[in-house]
Every structure is written in structure tokens, then in C-alpha cells.
Scaffold this motif. Structure first.
Motif, PDB file in Angstrom:
ATOM      1  N   TRP A 189       8.923  12.059   7.393  1.00  0.00           N
ATOM      2  CA  TRP A 189       7.484  11.839   7.366  1.00  0.00           C
ATOM      3  C   TRP A 189       7.148  10.522   6.672  1.00  0.00           C
ATOM      4  CZ3 TRP A 189       3.183  15.578   8.052  1.00  0.00           C
ATOM      5  CH2 TRP A 189       3.581  16.735   8.714  1.00  0.00           C
ATOM      6  N   TYR A 190       5.893  10.091   6.890  1.00  0.00           N
ATOM      7  CA  TYR A 190       5.339   8.941   6.192  1.00  0.00           C
ATOM      8  C   TYR A 190       4.060   9.344   5.471  1.00  0.00           C
ATOM      9  CZ  TYR A 190       8.332   5.621   8.713  1.00  0.00           C
ATOM     10  OH  TYR A 190       9.410   4.919   9.207  1.00  0.00           O
ATOM     11  N   GLU A 191       3.806   8.642   4.374  1.00  0.00           N
ATOM     12  CA  GLU A 191       2.495   8.766   3.751  1.00  0.00           C
ATOM     13  C   GLU A 191       1.445   8.174   4.686  1.00  0.00           C
ATOM     14  OE1 GLU A 191       1.903  10.354   1.054  1.00  0.00           O
ATOM     15  OE2 GLU A 191       3.916  10.549   0.173  1.00  0.00           O
ATOM     16  N   ALA A 192       0.182   8.530   4.450  1.00  0.00           N
ATOM     17  CA  ALA A 192      -0.881   7.958   5.269  1.00  0.00           C
ATOM     18  C   ALA A 192      -0.933   6.443   5.120  1.00  0.00           C
ATOM     19  CB  ALA A 192      -2.226   8.581   4.900  1.00  0.00           C
ATOM     20  N   ARG A 193      -0.667   5.962   3.906  1.00  0.00           N
ATOM     21  CA  ARG A 193      -0.727   4.530   3.647  1.00  0.00           C
ATOM     22  C   ARG A 193       0.052   4.231   2.371  1.00  0.00           C
ATOM     23  NH1 ARG A 193      -6.964   3.599   1.558  1.00  0.00           N
ATOM     24  NH2 ARG A 193      -6.945   5.150  -0.088  1.00  0.00           N
ATOM     25  N   TYR A 194       0.385   2.955   2.191  1.00  0.00           N
ATOM     26  CA  TYR A 194       1.202   2.536   1.060  1.00  0.00           C
ATOM     27  C   TYR A 194       0.601   1.304   0.385  1.00  0.00           C
ATOM     28  CZ  TYR A 194       4.844   5.490   3.115  1.00  0.00           C
ATOM     29  OH  TYR A 194       5.547   6.550   3.619  1.00  0.00           O
ATOM     30  N   VAL A 195       0.845   1.202  -0.913  1.00  0.00           N
ATOM     31  CA  VAL A 195       0.511  -0.021  -1.632  1.00  0.00           C
ATOM     32  C   VAL A 195       1.469  -1.104  -1.143  1.00  0.00           C
ATOM     33  CG1 VAL A 195       0.423  -1.139  -3.900  1.00  0.00           C
ATOM     34  CG2 VAL A 195      -0.282   1.261  -3.641  1.00  0.00           C
ATOM     35  N   PRO A 196       0.980  -2.268  -0.733  1.00  0.00           N
ATOM     36  CA  PRO A 196       1.849  -3.302  -0.168  1.00  0.00           C
ATOM     37  C   PRO A 196       3.038  -3.635  -1.064  1.00  0.00           C
ATOM     38  CG  PRO A 196      -0.439  -3.931   0.115  1.00  0.00           C
ATOM     39  CD  PRO A 196      -0.434  -2.702  -0.760  1.00  0.00           C
ATOM     40  N   GLY A 197       4.201  -3.725  -0.456  1.00  0.00           N
ATOM     41  CA  GLY A 197       5.401  -4.096  -1.174  1.00  0.00           C
ATOM     42  C   GLY A 197       6.032  -2.991  -1.988  1.00  0.00           C
ATOM     43  N   THR A 198       5.491  -1.759  -1.882  1.00  0.00           N
ATOM     44  CA  THR A 198       6.034  -0.636  -2.630  1.00  0.00           C
ATOM     45  C   THR A 198       6.210   0.559  -1.692  1.00  0.00           C
ATOM     46  OG1 THR A 198       3.983   0.543  -3.227  1.00  0.00           O
ATOM     47  CG2 THR A 198       4.549  -1.417  -4.522  1.00  0.00           C
ATOM     48  N   VAL A 248      13.882  14.735  12.948  1.00  0.00           N
ATOM     49  CA  VAL A 248      12.711  15.516  12.553  1.00  0.00           C
ATOM     50  C   VAL A 248      11.832  15.849  13.751  1.00  0.00           C
ATOM     51  CG1 VAL A 248      11.208  13.541  11.985  1.00  0.00           C
ATOM     52  CG2 VAL A 248      10.858  15.722  10.868  1.00  0.00           C
ATOM     53  N   LEU A 249      11.766  14.959  14.734  1.00  0.00           N
ATOM     54  CA  LEU A 249      10.976  15.247  15.931  1.00  0.00           C
ATOM     55  C   LEU A 249      11.585  16.398  16.716  1.00  0.00           C
ATOM     56  CD1 LEU A 249      10.190  11.591  17.075  1.00  0.00           C
ATOM     57  CD2 LEU A 249       8.532  13.273  16.263  1.00  0.00           C
ATOM     58  N   LEU A 250      12.894  16.401  16.847  1.00  0.00           N
ATOM     59  CA  LEU A 250      13.559  17.494  17.561  1.00  0.00           C
ATOM     60  C   LEU A 250      13.417  18.816  16.804  1.00  0.00           C
ATOM     61  CD1 LEU A 250      16.822  15.684  18.714  1.00  0.00           C
ATOM     62  CD2 LEU A 250      14.901  16.373  20.161  1.00  0.00           C
ATOM     63  N   ALA A 251      13.645  18.769  15.498  1.00  0.00           N
ATOM     64  CA  ALA A 251      13.575  19.995  14.706  1.00  0.00           C
ATOM     65  C   ALA A 251      12.155  20.546  14.643  1.00  0.00           C
ATOM     66  CB  ALA A 251      14.103  19.731  13.298  1.00  0.00           C
ATOM     67  N   SER A 252      11.183  19.654  14.498  1.00  0.00           N
ATOM     68  CA  SER A 252       9.801  20.104  14.331  1.00  0.00           C
ATOM     69  C   SER A 252       9.193  20.659  15.612  1.00  0.00           C
ATOM     70  CB  SER A 252       8.931  18.945  13.824  1.00  0.00           C
ATOM     71  OG  SER A 252       9.355  18.526  12.548  1.00  0.00           O
ATOM     72  N   THR A 253       9.765  20.295  16.747  1.00  0.00           N
ATOM     73  CA  THR A 253       9.234  20.784  18.025  1.00  0.00           C
ATOM     74  C   THR A 253      10.169  21.772  18.714  1.00  0.00           C
ATOM     75  OG1 THR A 253      10.237  18.965  19.293  1.00  0.00           O
ATOM     76  CG2 THR A 253       8.019  18.587  18.386  1.00  0.00           C
ATOM     77  N   GLY A 254      11.222  22.205  18.024  1.00  0.00           N
ATOM     78  CA  GLY A 254      12.164  23.122  18.667  1.00  0.00           C
ATOM     79  C   GLY A 254      12.711  22.528  19.953  1.00  0.00           C
ATOM     80  N   ASP A 255      13.171  21.281  19.867  1.00  0.00           N
ATOM     81  CA  ASP A 255      13.660  20.541  21.039  1.00  0.00           C
ATOM     82  C   ASP A 255      12.606  20.474  22.141  1.00  0.00           C
ATOM     83  OD1 ASP A 255      16.001  20.206  19.650  1.00  0.00           O
ATOM     84  OD2 ASP A 255      17.303  20.928  21.243  1.00  0.00           O
ATOM     85  N   GLY A 256      11.368  20.245  21.714  1.00  0.00           N
ATOM     86  CA  GLY A 256      10.295  20.034  22.676  1.00  0.00           C
ATOM     87  C   GLY A 256       9.618  21.280  23.186  1.00  0.00           C
ATOM     88  N   GLU A 257       9.966  22.432  22.632  1.00  0.00           N
ATOM     89  CA  GLU A 257       9.436  23.689  23.143  1.00  0.00           C
ATOM     90  C   GLU A 257       8.206  24.188  22.388  1.00  0.00           C
ATOM     91  OE1 GLU A 257      10.444  25.212  25.803  1.00  0.00           O
ATOM     92  OE2 GLU A 257      12.302  24.137  26.238  1.00  0.00           O
ATOM     93  N   VAL A 258       7.969  23.689  21.178  1.00  0.00           N
ATOM     94  CA  VAL A 258       6.850  24.199  20.376  1.00  0.00           C
ATOM     95  C   VAL A 258       6.014  23.032  19.851  1.00  0.00           C
ATOM     96  CG1 VAL A 258       8.117  26.268  19.672  1.00  0.00           C
ATOM     97  CG2 VAL A 258       8.195  24.219  18.242  1.00  0.00           C
TER      98      VAL A 258
END
Length: 445
Positions: A189-198, A248-258
Motif C-alpha cells: 500500500w501507499y499513503e495518500a500523500r508524502y512530505v517531499p523527500g521523505t 498484493v493485487l493478486l492476494a487482495s482480489t483472490g486472483d481476480g475473483e473478489v
């Protein structure tokens, strides 16, 4: 996010006090715009957002500053984001010239493809300047230079990286992606936004799942602009990002099924169910991962997720949520990221009517507040989707509208009021990136 946001909080939307004519800033570059603007008569204050700046530019000390803020007087060198006071031998001027040199071939190709559309040529000069000034000497582009936008949003940075690669700066694009790789959490995952350079988030805003798919899509797009030997080196360098994101995309979607996890999307509000924006970003990431790795499992997952999308959101007209919420400009994410043939072209075209705002742009969605404001990120995203799906005339019309509603300094703003005045932040990196990618598609890249 900085835009669109369903609820504008005081920390991110400060109403400027007082009124007065904007300062005369001098001659600007793009479109022969003048930097003098006459204020319109008073209007309903609930539908008016001030223009925070006409642009951003380097001053003689080599510092970026907001141009055109109340009480400020300065002039820009034509076609640049440099104040006229910047010395000829200043490092910022040298960097700007190097950037323009890198985009020259792209600009010439666009001019040759559309000699009858001078407004597009103007836009092809101002949008790169906007993106440059928000990216120069930073690890990744910030969304804008106004205080509450001076952060790195992974979504914006992904589109900016693709745009930079397309217009002649693939090395800079790869550096941005390498920085995004360093920001990605171990769970993908990513945060919504980051302080530049950190790697720090500036607040406790919820993480957003769309960054995972869109950054992976950006890797595939940038790699596709490179010769084969260079492409292999870049994907090797970004192997951690590719592997983590795909996992993470595969795991989070059950290989595209959920369905993927519930998460805020580009509206940046709390959600109780998955949105079309998250679905589109997830599909873009799954397809990109399959293309980058060539793995059969990844390809099957992308195909399964396409079926899931069409059988759920598609069965109810591709609204914001699975069974309701009305039209959403997130529909444009699909064709904008190369996921063609899923949404009927007629439905994509209908967004301009369904989400229409008085000045001619569109709102983020049908359930957005009725304030009369056009949002340039959504409008430019639709232009990109239309350009990439083979509708050049309609895409060109939207790009012309964007060109006509820049600030007096030629920068693309975040918003356009009901009466056509640019408002809020200018320039905005995501809008500039979308515009450049749409122009690139129209040039037949």
C-alpha cells in the motif's frame, strides 16, 4: 485529496480574505495570455473559490514562489516558469532550457500532427512548463506549490512519470518510479500523500489502495517507451515494486475473483464500499503486472477481474458504487490506462453531459455537491480517455476548453468557476500530466 475532495476542510481550503484586482504580472508565454484580469461582479460566495496563484516560478535566488498572489508583482519570461529577474547564467534557467530541449522532438511531432490547432500547440508549451516547475530537483512531483498541496501523491506522481517519459524525459520518469518504490510499504500500500523527500505522511489521512495499481501501471507505461535493452535494466531496478505490487493485487482480489479492499479513492473521503475508481486502478495494475512479468497466473487474474468488473459495476451502468452513486469521472480511468473495450464509447462520451458544469468542464461525479465548479483533473482525465480510445475530435474539444481556461499566466488550475474563472491551485501536476498524455495520444505516439 487536494482535489477532488467532497468536503473542503479549513486545513486544505482557506478562503482568502479581502478583494481587489489582480496585479499586472507582465507578459506570459502560452497562448499569448495577458496577466491582467478584470474581476467579475459579486456572486454567491458558496460557489466561489479564490485563485491561489496564477502560476509558480523560480525567482532570482533560485527559489520557487507563487506568482500572482494578492499584492505580489512579478513578470514571467514568455513560455517559462522563470521570473524575468532570473539571471541568464542561473542554474534554474539552465535546467529549464535542458528540459525544453528534451521535449523538442515531441513538440514538433504534435505540431506536425495538428497544424490547424494552434491552441493545442500553446497547451503543449505551457503544460510541460507546469509539470517541470512542480518536479524540478524533487524526488517526485508535488501536486501543487500552495502550502497544502506541496506533497507527493502517488497517483499524481504515477501519471506525471508516464507523461515525462512520453514527452522525452524517460530517465526522469524512472527516477520518480524508483522513489515511489522506496515509499511503498511492505504490504504494497501507499499513503495518500508524502512530505517531499521523505517517507512520512503529513497527517493521518487514510491510506489509498489505488496507488498500488496506478504506480504499477506507470512502470509498465514508462518501460514501454524504452528500447528493449534499457527496458530490461529498468524493470530489474524496479523489481521490488513490481513484485510487491503484483503480489498484493493478486492476494487482495483472490486472483481476480473478489473485490479489492474498501479504500478512499481520488475523492479522498471515507468509503463503506468499493468504488469504481478503486476497481479501475486495480484492473490497470493487474494488467500491467501481467504484461511486465508475463506470468500466466497474472494474466488469468486480470481476465477474471475484468469479468468481475463488468458483471458487478457494469451490470448497473458503471456508477460510483456497485449499485448506485451515479456517474463518476473514474469511468475514464479505464481507457486512460489502456483498459479498452470494457466501457461503451457512448457511455464515456456521456460523462460530459452527465457531469456537466456551467463553464463547460465536468464535476468528479453526479453525487458531487452542486456548486457549479468544473474540476480540471476529471476533465483532463476524460480528455485522455477519449484520446486513447480513438475519439480525437471530442478529446481535442476538451483540451481546447482546458487551454481556454488556464490562468492569465498560462498555468492549468485545479478548478474553473461557473463563470469560467480559474480557481484554487495553479498549476496542478495531475492535470498537466493528463493533458500531456492526451496530446501525446493525439499526436499518434
Amino acid at each position: 485529496m487536494h482535489r477532488p475532495a467532497a468536503r473542503e476542510t479549513p486545513s486544505r481550503r482557506r478562503v482568502l480574505r479581502g478583494a481587489g484586482a489582480l496585479a499586472v504580472l507582465g507578459a506570459a508565454g502560452a497562448g499569448g495570455c495577458t496577466l491582467t484580469r478584470v474581476l467579475s461582479p459579486p456572486v454567491d460566495p458558496r460557489t466561489v473559490v479564490p485563485l491561489f496563484s496564477q502560476s509558480v516560478a523560480y525567482d532570482a535566488s533560485g527559489t520557487r514562489q507563487l506568482v500572482g498572489v494578492e499584492g505580489a508583482k512579478a513578470s514571467l519570461d514568455p513560455g517559462t516558469r522563470l521570473l524575468t529577474a532570473v539571471p541568464e547564467d542561473a542554474p534554474a534557467r539552465e535546467r529549464a532550457e535542458q528540459f525544453l530541449t528534451g521535449t523538442a522532438a515531441w513538440s514538433e511531432r504534435l505540431a506536425a500532427a495538428h497544424p490547424e490547432r494552434p491552441e493545442l500547440h500553446d497547451l503543449a508549451g505551457s503544460a510541460p512548463a507546469d509539470l517541470w516547475v512542480l518536479t524540478d530537483q524533487l524526488a517526485a512531483p508535488v501536486a501543487g506549490w500552495s502550502r497544502n498541496w506541496r506533497f507527493v501523491w502517488p497517483r499524481d506522481a504515477a501519471f506525471a512519470a508516464v507523461a515525462l517519459a512520453r514527452i522525452g524525459h524517460p530517465d526522469r520518469a524512472v527516477e520518480i518510479l524508483a522513489h515511489l518504490q522506496s515509499l511503498q510499504a511492505v504490504d504494497g500500500w501507499y499513503e495518500a500523500r508524502y512530505v517531499p523527500g521523505t517517507d512520512r505522511a503529513p497527517d493521518d489521512r487514510a491510506r489509498q489502495f489505488d496507488g498500488t495499481g496506478l504506480v504499477l501501471w506507470a512502470v509498465q507505461e514508462v518501460a514501454g517507451t524504452l528500447p528493449e535493452d534499457r527496458r530490461v535494466a529498468v524493470t530489474d531496478r524496479l523489481a521490488a515494486l513490481i513484485g510487491t505490487s503484483q503480489r498484493v493485487l493478486l492476494a487482495s482480489t483472490g486472483d481476480g475473483e473478489v473485490m479489492p479492499p474498501v479504500s478512499p479513492d481520488y475523492w479522498e473521503v471515507h468509503e463503506r464500499s468499493v468504488t469504481l475508481g478503486i476497481m479501475a486502478a486495480t484492473l490497470a495494475g493487474l494488467r500491467a503486472g501481467a504484461d511486465l512479468t508475463g506470468e500466466g497466473r497474472a494474466r488469468r487474474a486480470a481476465d477474471s477481474f475484468t469479468t468481475l468488473l463488468t458483471g458487478t459495476f457494469g451490470a448497473h451502468g458503471y456508477q460510483r458504487h456497485r449499485r448506485g452513486g451515479g456517474a463518476d469521472s473514474a469511468l475514464a480511468f479505464l481507457d486512460a490506462t489502456g483498459c479498452h473495450g470494457i466501457v461503451p464509447t457512448a457511455q464515456l462520451l456521456s460523462l460530459r453531459e452527465e457531469l456537466a458544469r456551467p463553464a463547460g468542464g465536468i464535476a468528479p461525479g453526479a453525487s458531487w455537491k452542486d456548486d457549479g465548479i468544473s474540476w480540471t483533473p476529471s476533465t483532463s482525465l476524460l480528455a485522455l480517455a477519449l484520446a486513447r480510445s480513438g475519439r480525437p475530435a471530442e478529446a481535442g474539444d476538451l483540451l481546447t476548453w482546458l487551454a481556454q481556461h488556464r490562468t492569465a499566466a498560462g498555468s492549468l488550475p485545479e478548478k474553473v468557476l461557473f463563470d469560467g474563472r480559474p480557481a484554487a491551485v495553479a498549476p496542478l501536476a495531475w492535470t498537466a500530466a493528463n493533458v500531456l498524455l492526451a496530446l501525446d495520444a493525439l499526436a499518434g505516439s
